[in-house]
Design a protein around this motif. Structure first.
Motif, PDB file in Angstrom:
ATOM      1  N   ARG A 177      -7.923   5.010  -2.374  1.00 12.39           N
ATOM      2  CA  ARG A 177      -7.033   6.075  -2.824  1.00 12.39           C
ATOM      3  C   ARG A 177      -6.603   5.891  -4.283  1.00 12.39           C
ATOM      4  NH1 ARG A 177      -4.639   9.258   0.994  1.00 12.39           N
ATOM      5  NH2 ARG A 177      -2.765   9.483  -0.293  1.00 12.39           N
ATOM      6  N   HIS A 178      -6.546   4.647  -4.722  1.00 13.88           N
ATOM      7  CA  HIS A 178      -6.051   4.374  -6.078  1.00 13.88           C
ATOM      8  C   HIS A 178      -6.965   3.357  -6.774  1.00 13.88           C
ATOM      9  CE1 HIS A 178      -2.347   6.438  -4.929  1.00 13.88           C
ATOM     10  NE2 HIS A 178      -2.297   5.668  -3.854  1.00 13.88           N
TER      11      HIS A 178
ATOM     12  N   VAL B 120      -5.764  -0.575  -8.016  1.00 13.72           N
ATOM     13  CA  VAL B 120      -6.058  -1.716  -7.136  1.00 13.72           C
ATOM     14  C   VAL B 120      -7.316  -2.369  -7.685  1.00 13.72           C
ATOM     15  CG1 VAL B 120      -6.596  -2.500  -4.810  1.00 13.72           C
ATOM     16  CG2 VAL B 120      -5.006  -0.585  -5.139  1.00 13.72           C
TER      17      VAL B 120
ATOM     18  N   ALA C 229      -6.041   1.412   0.250  1.00 18.21           N
ATOM     19  CA  ALA C 229      -5.301   1.627  -0.997  1.00 18.21           C
ATOM     20  C   ALA C 229      -6.247   1.653  -2.187  1.00 18.21           C
ATOM     21  CB  ALA C 229      -4.257   0.532  -1.174  1.00 18.21           C
TER      22      ALA C 229
ATOM     23  N   PHE D 136      -6.217  -4.165   1.571  1.00 14.90           N
ATOM     24  CA  PHE D 136      -6.002  -3.131   0.558  1.00 14.90           C
ATOM     25  C   PHE D 136      -7.203  -2.194   0.428  1.00 14.90           C
ATOM     26  CE2 PHE D 136      -2.870  -6.293  -0.648  1.00 14.90           C
ATOM     27  CZ  PHE D 136      -1.775  -5.509  -0.958  1.00 14.90           C
TER      28      PHE D 136
ATOM     29  N   SER E 161       0.836  -1.209   0.000  1.00 15.80           N
ATOM     30  CA  SER E 161       0.000   0.000   0.000  1.00 15.80           C
ATOM     31  C   SER E 161       0.864   1.250   0.000  1.00 15.80           C
ATOM     32  CB  SER E 161      -0.930  -0.005   1.214  1.00 15.80           C
ATOM     33  OG  SER E 161      -1.877  -1.063   1.123  1.00 15.80           O
ATOM     34  N   ARG E 162       1.967   1.219   0.762  1.00 12.12           N
ATOM     35  CA  ARG E 162       2.883   2.368   0.762  1.00 12.12           C
ATOM     36  C   ARG E 162       3.586   2.506  -0.591  1.00 12.12           C
ATOM     37  NH1 ARG E 162       3.976   0.528   6.118  1.00 12.12           N
ATOM     38  NH2 ARG E 162       5.919  -0.466   5.473  1.00 12.12           N
TER      39      ARG E 162
ATOM     40  N   LEU F 113       2.445   1.778  -3.456  1.00 13.21           N
ATOM     41  CA  LEU F 113       1.512   2.373  -4.423  1.00 13.21           C
ATOM     42  C   LEU F 113       1.557   3.894  -4.358  1.00 13.21           C
ATOM     43  CD1 LEU F 113      -1.574   0.015  -3.978  1.00 13.21           C
ATOM     44  CD2 LEU F 113      -0.300   0.351  -6.104  1.00 13.21           C
ATOM     45  N   GLU F 114       1.787   4.425  -3.163  1.00 17.42           N
ATOM     46  CA  GLU F 114       1.893   5.875  -3.002  1.00 17.42           C
ATOM     47  C   GLU F 114       3.187   6.393  -3.616  1.00 17.42           C
ATOM     48  OE1 GLU F 114      -0.360   7.876  -1.620  1.00 17.42           O
ATOM     49  OE2 GLU F 114      -1.747   6.279  -1.074  1.00 17.42           O
TER      50      GLU F 114
END
Length: 302
Positions: free
Chosen positions: A40-41, A45, A37, A34, A13-14, A16-17
């Motif tokens: 946020r995305h 995902v 995540a 997830f 998850s980190r 992906l940032e």
């Protein structure tokens, strides 16, 4: 201590940032980890549902667009069930990605044989170009996951386990690490087998190598350890099918007389659920079973 799967979800998850090239593809398994995540995305995902062949196909398609896909589910559903897609959608298409499995050989015994995959790495060995990591601790899993995520367009398999060693070791995604030295032979402990191997070989005059990256196989490291030990007697202790890596060890020592013992999961199916430690004992992979077989092998040297 968190589990390897929990660390996987948090670290990925980190990542992906940090890296807009990364994408995660799931097949219902692991979606809770997830959830944030995915919020946020949502474009990176993707949950395809219980469609493991599609899981691999979507991952291969994302790789063709230039993304670095990370695919996750149980090993039996990630490697065995969609094997044709792994072979074609990644290997034949010439693209890379990261397959991250859970479940392993018998991490969830009550799930039955459908959720066990002791043959996953042996199956991947029929394909070309896969890097295989088998961490033995969540910290090692994090290091190897980060390594895999940044490994260009390589094809990487990361085999997570519910079994873990009590302490992490320094890992670099490359060769074997020497933890003990002895003159009576070499024992290679793979991933979560390390603690049991160290307990089983206590007091034995053997070298212990620790392997968390098993493909490519560290032939040079094994040769050097056998030479330093003055003995080409080698025991491989793997948390999957017994003998999975014996071909690679034999090739590494092809020019010198040697004896080789491959220990791991037997091919005979255990039809009682039991618990993880009971499966380890049944396959002789607990400290007592390992001690008996390793000591017997070393003592039987001509």
């Amino acid at each position: 201590m968190d589990t390897m799967r929990e660390r996987f979800a948090a670290v990925t998850s980190r990542l992906l940032e940090e890296d807009p090239r990364l994408a995660v593809v799931l097949a219902d398994i692991g979606t809770a980890g997830f959830a944030e995540a995915a919020r946020r995305h949502p474009d990176r995902v993707v949950n395809v549902g219980i469609r493991e062949q599609l899981l691999i196909g979507v991952g291969g398609g994302l790789a063709l667009t230039g993304l670095r896909p990370i695919l996750h589910t149980f090993a039996s559903f990630l490697v065995e069930r969609p094997f044709e897609q792994v072979k074609l959608d990644f290997g034949h298409q010439g693209v890379g990605g990261v397959l991250v499995s859970a479940g392993g050989s018998y991490d969830w015994p009550s799930g039955g044989f459908t959720h066990m995959a002791p043959g996953d790495i042996a199956l991947l060995d029929t394909l070309d170009g896969w890097t295989v990591h088998v961490p033995g601790h969540p910290d090692e899993a994090e290091t190897l996951l980060r390594h895999a995520a940044s490994a260009g367009d390589d094809k990487v398999y990361v085999r997570l386990s519910a079994q873990a060693n009590h302490a992490p070791r320094a890992v670099d995604g490359a060769g074997f690490r020497t933890l003990r030295e002895g003159r009576g032979g070499v024992v290679v402990a793979v991933g979560p087998m390390l603690d049991h191997v160290l307990a089983a070989t206590e007091g034995l005059e053997v070298t212990v190598l620790y392997a968390t990256t098993v493909r490519p196989f560290d032939a040079a490291g094994l040769r050097a350890a056998a030479g330093a030990a003055g003995s080409a007697d080698v025991v491989l202790v793997e948390p999957y099918l017994a003998g999975t890596s014996t071909r690679f060890a034999n090739e590494a020592l092809a020019d010198r007389p040697h004896r080789l013992l491959g220990l791991g999961v037997d091919r005979q199916e255990l039809r009682r659920y039991g618990q993880l430690d009971e499966h380890l004992a049944a396959h002789g992979l607990d400290p007592r079973g390992l001690r008996e077989r390793i000591a017997g092998f070393v003592a039987a040297r001509p």
